[in-house]
Scaffold this active site. Structure first.
Site, PDB file in Angstrom:
ATOM      1  CD  GLU A  75      -2.695 -17.688 -53.656  1.00  0.00           C
ATOM      2  OE1 GLU A  75      -3.896 -17.373 -53.755  1.00  0.00           O
ATOM      3  OE2 GLU A  75      -2.255 -18.385 -52.700  1.00  0.00           O
ATOM      4  CG  HIS A 144      -8.667  -8.817 -49.270  1.00  0.00           C
ATOM      5  ND1 HIS A 144      -8.011  -9.869 -49.866  1.00  0.00           N
ATOM      6  CD2 HIS A 144      -9.281  -9.315 -48.174  1.00  0.00           C
ATOM      7  CE1 HIS A 144      -8.229 -10.971 -49.156  1.00  0.00           C
ATOM      8  NE2 HIS A 144      -8.998 -10.658 -48.125  1.00  0.00           N
TER       9      HIS A 144
END
Length: 359
Positions: A75, A144
């Site tokens: 990322e 998550h």
């Protein structure tokens, strides 16, 4: 005499059409790619796989690998590449699978995207759009299921959006791309399958102002993103008890639209803020503080907050549901604010003490 050619009007255009939140997002991406050759989409699995949540499905075949770019599992690297592309005049849309993965790119977002315009004396705008999925309610466990949009709303130099409706999902992207500053779009995972009628010609969307989704006179329910459907359901329940709730969808979390929020509270004199983030240091805390600072004499009761429990989000469905804001808890908070009895079993909405232990 000159002949005049007229085009047959044909059947009338439909006033609305059936779609889903996911399809509305995909249509917005497709329009952006067709309209501006500087736009490209980059992220993990956005190409051949069609996106982790299927939003970019089919775009690789339509626009090719130069404009739909599968990125490596880093990322920091691909968000940094997106920032560089924006500095070079492109209009990148960077997709981060889920908000927890954005923490791996936090240095790029906070120290580069958000600061370069200021640090360069206005010479280096960073017109990047970063999309990511947020929120819980899908049994994806603690890593998550974060709702960290309030963290990003803390950072000067960013615009933070939270589309909660089909219209916003479809039409927020274009003004986000036109913004010269970095824009973060938080898409709640529970909304992707939401379906409904998209009004014809609904756009463009105003990303500067909150929206009153339901007018009311007795109390303001202030929320955003994935909590909007629950809040509207709570407003329906309250209406059956004779309590008229106004529902305000923030839409833009930074900068907050104080005028719309404050105007609603000035009319109703009571407020409940619904925020899927944790209570401590939350966006709900910021809104509550602003209302107290600016509308103290409009308030007839303390501002109520309905937030997630101060625990890592559980995996087990019933525990997850218990940890998240639900319509019943919103109803209970609203009833407390208007001085009505709270139904038995609604004590999940009572603020929980913050301790040093997670559970």
């Amino acid at each position: 005499m000159t002949a005049t050619h007229t085009r047959s009007a044909g059947p009338p255009a439909p006033s609305e059409r059936k779609t889903t939140y996911r399809e509305a997002m995909r249509e917005a991406l497709r329009e952006a790619l067709r309209t501006d050759e500087r736009v490209f989409l980059m992220g993990e699995d956005v190409g051949r796989y069609g996106g982790c949540f299927g939003v970019s499905l089919g775009l690789l075949e339509e626009f090719g690998p130069e404009r739909i770019r599968d990125a490596p599992l880093s990322e920091s690297a691909f968000v940094g590449a997106g920032i560089g592309a924006a500095l070079a005049g492109m209009r990148p849309i960077v997709e981060i699978m889920t908000v927890n993965f954005s923490l791996l790119a936090l240095d790029q977002i906070l120290n580069n995207a958000a600061t370069l315009l200021h640090m360069s004396g206005g010479q280096l705008p960073v017109p990047i759009v970063i999309r990511m999925t947020t929120g819980a309610g899908r049994q994806l466990a603690a890593q998550h299921s974060h709702s960290l949009e309030g963290w990003y709303a803390h950072i000067p130099g960013l615009r933070v959006l939270a589309p909660a409706t089909l219209t916003d999902a479809r039409y927020m992207l274009a003004p986000a791309l036109a913004d010269p500053d970095p824009v973060l779009i938080f898409e709640h995972g529970s909304l992707y399958n939401a379906s409904g009628e998209l009004p014809a010609g609904a756009g463009p969307v105003d990303i500067d102002h909150a929206a009153v989704r339901r007018p009311g006179t007795d109390i303001s329910l202030i929320t955003y993103g994935g909590s909007l459907p629950k809040t509207l359901a709570a407003a329906d329940d309250l209406a059956s008890d004779g309590i008229s709730a106004e529902v305000v969808d923030l839409r833009t979390l930074r900068p907050l639209d104080d005028t719309t929020v404050g105007g609603s509270v000035a009319r109703t004199h009571r407020a409940v803020v619904v925020d899927e983030g944790w209570r401590t240091g939350s966006l709900a805390a910021e809104i509550s503080a602003r209302l107290t600072e600016r509308h103290f004499y409009d308030l007839d009761a303390p501002v109520e907050r309905v937030c997630s429990a101060e625990v890592p989000i559980p995996y087990a469905r019933r525990l997850e549901e218990a940890a998240l804001p639900q319509a019943a808890g919103i109803v209970a908070a609203a009833r407390r604010a208007v001085g009505e009895p709270v139904p038995a079993g609604a004590d999940a909405a009572v603020p929980q003490p913050v301790t040093g232990r997670a559970g």
